[in-house]
Design a protein around this motif. Structure first.
Motif, PDB file in Angstrom:
ATOM      1  N   PRO A 106       8.839  10.924   5.407  1.00  0.00           N
ATOM      2  CA  PRO A 106      10.008  10.042   5.300  1.00  0.00           C
ATOM      3  C   PRO A 106      10.062   9.356   3.943  1.00  0.00           C
ATOM      4  O   PRO A 106       9.064   9.314   3.203  1.00  0.00           O
ATOM      5  CB  PRO A 106       9.791   9.018   6.429  1.00  0.00           C
ATOM      6  CG  PRO A 106       8.746   9.612   7.320  1.00  0.00           C
ATOM      7  CD  PRO A 106       7.905  10.497   6.467  1.00  0.00           C
ATOM      8  N   ASN A 107      11.213   8.810   3.596  1.00  0.00           N
ATOM      9  CA  ASN A 107      11.333   8.025   2.374  1.00  0.00           C
ATOM     10  C   ASN A 107      10.302   6.903   2.376  1.00  0.00           C
ATOM     11  O   ASN A 107      10.096   6.224   3.386  1.00  0.00           O
ATOM     12  CB  ASN A 107      12.738   7.421   2.260  1.00  0.00           C
ATOM     13  CG  ASN A 107      13.783   8.460   1.918  1.00  0.00           C
ATOM     14  OD1 ASN A 107      13.480   9.455   1.280  1.00  0.00           O
ATOM     15  ND2 ASN A 107      15.006   8.231   2.358  1.00  0.00           N
ATOM     16  N   GLY A 108       9.632   6.734   1.237  1.00  0.00           N
ATOM     17  CA  GLY A 108       8.617   5.689   1.138  1.00  0.00           C
ATOM     18  C   GLY A 108       7.260   6.081   1.677  1.00  0.00           C
ATOM     19  O   GLY A 108       6.365   5.240   1.762  1.00  0.00           O
ATOM     20  N   ARG A 113       2.081  26.490   3.997  1.00  0.00           N
ATOM     21  CA  ARG A 113       1.513  25.367   4.726  1.00  0.00           C
ATOM     22  C   ARG A 113       2.278  24.111   4.366  1.00  0.00           C
ATOM     23  O   ARG A 113       2.764  23.975   3.240  1.00  0.00           O
ATOM     24  CB  ARG A 113       0.030  25.232   4.349  1.00  0.00           C
ATOM     25  CG  ARG A 113      -0.734  24.123   4.998  1.00  0.00           C
ATOM     26  CD  ARG A 113      -2.244  24.344   4.856  1.00  0.00           C
ATOM     27  NE  ARG A 113      -2.678  24.432   3.478  1.00  0.00           N
ATOM     28  CZ  ARG A 113      -3.115  23.399   2.750  1.00  0.00           C
ATOM     29  NH1 ARG A 113      -3.177  22.188   3.302  1.00  0.00           N
ATOM     30  NH2 ARG A 113      -3.512  23.566   1.507  1.00  0.00           N
ATOM     31  N   MET A 114       2.389  23.197   5.316  1.00  0.00           N
ATOM     32  CA  MET A 114       3.009  21.902   5.071  1.00  0.00           C
ATOM     33  C   MET A 114       1.996  20.790   5.300  1.00  0.00           C
ATOM     34  O   MET A 114       1.169  20.867   6.219  1.00  0.00           O
ATOM     35  CB  MET A 114       4.203  21.673   6.006  1.00  0.00           C
ATOM     36  CG  MET A 114       5.467  22.387   5.606  1.00  0.00           C
ATOM     37  SD  MET A 114       6.822  21.933   6.735  1.00  0.00           S
ATOM     38  CE  MET A 114       8.198  22.748   5.925  1.00  0.00           C
ATOM     39  N   VAL A 115       2.104  19.755   4.464  1.00  0.00           N
ATOM     40  CA  VAL A 115       1.321  18.532   4.630  1.00  0.00           C
ATOM     41  C   VAL A 115       2.316  17.390   4.782  1.00  0.00           C
ATOM     42  O   VAL A 115       3.277  17.294   4.014  1.00  0.00           O
ATOM     43  CB  VAL A 115       0.404  18.290   3.418  1.00  0.00           C
ATOM     44  CG1 VAL A 115      -0.327  16.961   3.554  1.00  0.00           C
ATOM     45  CG2 VAL A 115      -0.577  19.438   3.247  1.00  0.00           C
ATOM     46  N   VAL A 116       2.093  16.542   5.774  1.00  0.00           N
ATOM     47  CA  VAL A 116       3.010  15.439   6.053  1.00  0.00           C
ATOM     48  C   VAL A 116       2.339  14.118   5.715  1.00  0.00           C
ATOM     49  O   VAL A 116       1.234  13.830   6.193  1.00  0.00           O
ATOM     50  CB  VAL A 116       3.444  15.429   7.532  1.00  0.00           C
ATOM     51  CG1 VAL A 116       4.484  14.332   7.771  1.00  0.00           C
ATOM     52  CG2 VAL A 116       4.004  16.784   7.942  1.00  0.00           C
ATOM     53  N   LEU A 117       3.019  13.318   4.891  1.00  0.00           N
ATOM     54  CA  LEU A 117       2.585  11.946   4.620  1.00  0.00           C
ATOM     55  C   LEU A 117       3.462  10.990   5.418  1.00  0.00           C
ATOM     56  O   LEU A 117       4.666  11.213   5.562  1.00  0.00           O
ATOM     57  CB  LEU A 117       2.711  11.601   3.144  1.00  0.00           C
ATOM     58  CG  LEU A 117       1.781  12.280   2.140  1.00  0.00           C
ATOM     59  CD1 LEU A 117       1.975  11.638   0.759  1.00  0.00           C
ATOM     60  CD2 LEU A 117       0.340  12.210   2.561  1.00  0.00           C
ATOM     61  N   ASP A 118       2.861   9.929   5.902  1.00  0.00           N
ATOM     62  CA  ASP A 118       3.607   8.866   6.576  1.00  0.00           C
ATOM     63  C   ASP A 118       2.916   7.551   6.318  1.00  0.00           C
ATOM     64  O   ASP A 118       1.722   7.395   6.596  1.00  0.00           O
ATOM     65  CB  ASP A 118       3.696   9.136   8.086  1.00  0.00           C
ATOM     66  CG  ASP A 118       4.525   8.085   8.802  1.00  0.00           C
ATOM     67  OD1 ASP A 118       5.545   7.644   8.240  1.00  0.00           O
ATOM     68  OD2 ASP A 118       4.153   7.696   9.933  1.00  0.00           O
ATOM     69  N   VAL A 155       0.843  -1.186   0.000  1.00  0.00           N
ATOM     70  CA  VAL A 155       0.000   0.000   0.000  1.00  0.00           C
ATOM     71  C   VAL A 155       0.887   1.247   0.000  1.00  0.00           C
ATOM     72  O   VAL A 155       1.611   1.509   0.965  1.00  0.00           O
ATOM     73  CB  VAL A 155      -0.935   0.017   1.227  1.00  0.00           C
ATOM     74  CG1 VAL A 155      -1.770   1.293   1.237  1.00  0.00           C
ATOM     75  CG2 VAL A 155      -1.831  -1.215   1.219  1.00  0.00           C
ATOM     76  N   ALA A 156       0.831   2.004  -1.092  1.00  0.00           N
ATOM     77  CA  ALA A 156       1.615   3.237  -1.201  1.00  0.00           C
ATOM     78  C   ALA A 156       0.822   4.447  -0.749  1.00  0.00           C
ATOM     79  O   ALA A 156       1.372   5.365  -0.136  1.00  0.00           O
ATOM     80  CB  ALA A 156       2.083   3.429  -2.647  1.00  0.00           C
ATOM     81  N   LEU A 157      -0.482   4.474  -1.052  1.00  0.00           N
ATOM     82  CA  LEU A 157      -1.379   5.543  -0.609  1.00  0.00           C
ATOM     83  C   LEU A 157      -2.616   4.894  -0.009  1.00  0.00           C
ATOM     84  O   LEU A 157      -3.202   4.003  -0.614  1.00  0.00           O
ATOM     85  CB  LEU A 157      -1.791   6.442  -1.779  1.00  0.00           C
ATOM     86  CG  LEU A 157      -0.685   7.230  -2.485  1.00  0.00           C
ATOM     87  CD1 LEU A 157      -1.251   7.957  -3.703  1.00  0.00           C
ATOM     88  CD2 LEU A 157      -0.016   8.220  -1.544  1.00  0.00           C
ATOM     89  N   VAL A 206       5.001  14.239  13.837  1.00  0.00           N
ATOM     90  CA  VAL A 206       5.977  14.414  12.765  1.00  0.00           C
ATOM     91  C   VAL A 206       7.363  14.027  13.246  1.00  0.00           C
ATOM     92  O   VAL A 206       8.116  13.338  12.546  1.00  0.00           O
ATOM     93  CB  VAL A 206       5.954  15.871  12.253  1.00  0.00           C
ATOM     94  CG1 VAL A 206       7.017  16.082  11.186  1.00  0.00           C
ATOM     95  CG2 VAL A 206       4.569  16.226  11.724  1.00  0.00           C
ATOM     96  N   ILE A 207       7.708  14.462  14.452  1.00  0.00           N
ATOM     97  CA  ILE A 207       9.005  14.101  15.026  1.00  0.00           C
ATOM     98  C   ILE A 207       9.129  12.583  15.135  1.00  0.00           C
ATOM     99  O   ILE A 207      10.166  11.994  14.804  1.00  0.00           O
ATOM    100  CB  ILE A 207       9.185  14.762  16.410  1.00  0.00           C
ATOM    101  CG1 ILE A 207       9.237  16.287  16.244  1.00  0.00           C
ATOM    102  CG2 ILE A 207      10.440  14.252  17.103  1.00  0.00           C
ATOM    103  CD1 ILE A 207       9.176  17.047  17.547  1.00  0.00           C
ATOM    104  N   ASN A 208       8.057  11.943  15.540  1.00  0.00           N
ATOM    105  CA  ASN A 208       8.072  10.474  15.667  1.00  0.00           C
ATOM    106  C   ASN A 208       8.234   9.807  14.304  1.00  0.00           C
ATOM    107  O   ASN A 208       8.960   8.815  14.153  1.00  0.00           O
ATOM    108  CB  ASN A 208       6.798   9.991  16.349  1.00  0.00           C
ATOM    109  CG  ASN A 208       6.844   8.502  16.644  1.00  0.00           C
ATOM    110  OD1 ASN A 208       7.640   8.051  17.462  1.00  0.00           O
ATOM    111  ND2 ASN A 208       5.975   7.748  15.958  1.00  0.00           N
ATOM    112  N   ALA A 209       7.535  10.344  13.278  1.00  0.00           N
ATOM    113  CA  ALA A 209       7.608   9.750  11.941  1.00  0.00           C
ATOM    114  C   ALA A 209       9.006   9.853  11.362  1.00  0.00           C
ATOM    115  O   ALA A 209       9.498   8.919  10.718  1.00  0.00           O
ATOM    116  CB  ALA A 209       6.602  10.440  11.009  1.00  0.00           C
ATOM    117  N   TYR A 210       9.668  10.968  11.601  1.00  0.00           N
ATOM    118  CA  TYR A 210      10.997  11.184  11.027  1.00  0.00           C
ATOM    119  C   TYR A 210      12.116  10.579  11.869  1.00  0.00           C
ATOM    120  O   TYR A 210      13.099  10.053  11.351  1.00  0.00           O
ATOM    121  CB  TYR A 210      11.263  12.687  10.875  1.00  0.00           C
ATOM    122  CG  TYR A 210      10.839  13.253   9.545  1.00  0.00           C
ATOM    123  CD1 TYR A 210      11.678  13.195   8.440  1.00  0.00           C
ATOM    124  CD2 TYR A 210       9.597  13.849   9.406  1.00  0.00           C
ATOM    125  CE1 TYR A 210      11.287  13.710   7.212  1.00  0.00           C
ATOM    126  CE2 TYR A 210       9.206  14.378   8.179  1.00  0.00           C
ATOM    127  CZ  TYR A 210      10.056  14.318   7.091  1.00  0.00           C
ATOM    128  OH  TYR A 210       9.671  14.837   5.884  1.00  0.00           O
TER     129      TYR A 210
END
Length: 253
Positions: free
Chosen positions: A37-39, A220-225, A17-19, A244-248
């Motif tokens: 993050p990457n991926g 504005r920023m949008v974060v994908l994880d 699952v990519a999205l 976000v800190i946890n994801a990165y």
């Protein structure tokens, strides 16, 4: 009405699952950063939005119209244009030829047009040459007009790709890692160009790993994880969000 609306976008590759139900809204005049993050699914999202991939589910609306799965060339002609992380210049053509190639609506694209509308063909070619010259001057590439694109540096190729995209006069320009491999001086130059184009009315969505520069550029920023939209907000709000800190960094600041 928003310029771009992405609702529940899903895409898988052989079970990966990519999205996973991504939502995104961009209003006219915004500069929005897309990080993760990457991926995380950022480039897959660009590809699904711009017709390079067909999503498994979800919708993409541009200018109020459902354009899900429409081919890239049609979307580009509608004003939804993108660049690529790895630049795609035609190395055996000159810098000017690369830029002029993107001009839409050439009356000579069909063989009959060359014979039945010669004046229109000549007029279009002159207008295209004039516009290409303006863009090459704008991006400090005028002295390289007749240079083969394959001889350009990495930073110059980034500028060339943006100039070529602007030949389509986009309403929304999607930039995929436009600062990657670019020195700080050229990064600042590209940022200045984006800011000026935005003041002139253009809307941007920018994927970037160079978060410091991006935070100075975007509204504005949008974060994908892991294929999902994690958080959205101002750069300060996003970069200080624990999720976000946890994801990165896995929770390590």
């Amino acid at each position: 009405m928003s310029l771009l609306e992405v609702d529940g976008l899903r895409k898988s590759f052989k079970g990966l699952v990519a999205l996973d139900g991504v939502d995104l809204t961009i209003d006219r005049g915004e500069v929005v950063g897309l990080i993760g993050p990457n991926g995380a699914g950022k480039t897959t999202m660009f590809n699904c939005m711009t017709g390079l991939l067909e999503p498994d589910d979800g919708t993409v609306r541009f200018g109020g119209e459902d354009v899900t799965g429409r081919p890239s060339h049609e979307l580009a002609n509608r004003g939804l244009v993108r660049t690529f992380q790895n630049t795609r210049e035609l190395t055996s053509m000159t810098v000017a030829e690369n830029v002029k190639l993107a001009a839409p609506g050439h009356p000579g694209e069909r063989a009959t047009g060359v014979f039945t509308r010669p004046a229109a063909v000549d007029r279009h070619e002159q207008q295209t040459a004039d516009r290409a010259a303006e863009l090459l001057e704008l991006f400090d590439l005028a002295e390289l007009t007749d240079e083969y694109a394959g001889n350009l540096s990495g930073g110059q190729r980034k500028l060339l790709e943006i100039a070529r995209a602007l030949m389509l006069d986009p309403d929304l320009l999607l930039l995929d890692e436009v600062f990657a491999g670019v020195n700080p001086t050229l990064t600042n130059e590209i940022m200045a160009h984006i800011q000026q184009l935005n003041r002139d009315g253009m809307t941007f969505l920018v994927i970037e790993h160079e978060i410091q520069s991006l935070s100075e550029l975007v509204d504005r920023m949008v974060v994908l994880d892991q294929g999902t939209d994690l958080v959205s907000g101002t750069p300060d709000e996003v970069l200080n969000d624990g999720r976000v800190i946890n994801a990165y960094f896995g929770g390590q600041a």
